[in-house]
Design a protein around this motif. Structure first.
Motif: not given
Length: 79
Positions: A48, A51-56, A58-59
């Motif tokens: 994860r 695939l989406n290194p800036w997920e936190k 972005d949230q």
């Protein structure tokens, strides 16, 4: 016998480090064979993150955006 170039030594070193790292990873999986769920969870987290290194981030940005919209829609006379 021909001597190896510095680039060849670097390539051999990288292959050696890769082989040792793979060996260590497989050995750690073998040692923790009973806790299969933990290894699977770590692999899912890693996938994860790749695939989406800036997920936190972005949230957090979407939460900030939501709060700003709420503040803009708030009636200024109700304070």
């Amino acid at each position: 016998m021909k001597e190896l170039t510095p680039l060849a030594w670097v390539a051999l070193g990288l292959i050696g480090v890769l082989a040792l790292g793979l060996y260590g990873w497989l050995f750690s999986i073998l040692r923790n064979k009973g806790s299969q769920n933990q290894t699977g969870d770590e692999l899912k987290k890693s996938t994860r993150a790749i695939l989406n290194p800036w997920e936190k981030e972005d949230q957090q940005l979407s939460e900030l955006s939501k709060r700003v919209k709420e503040l803009k829609n708030k009636d200024p006379n109700s304070s």
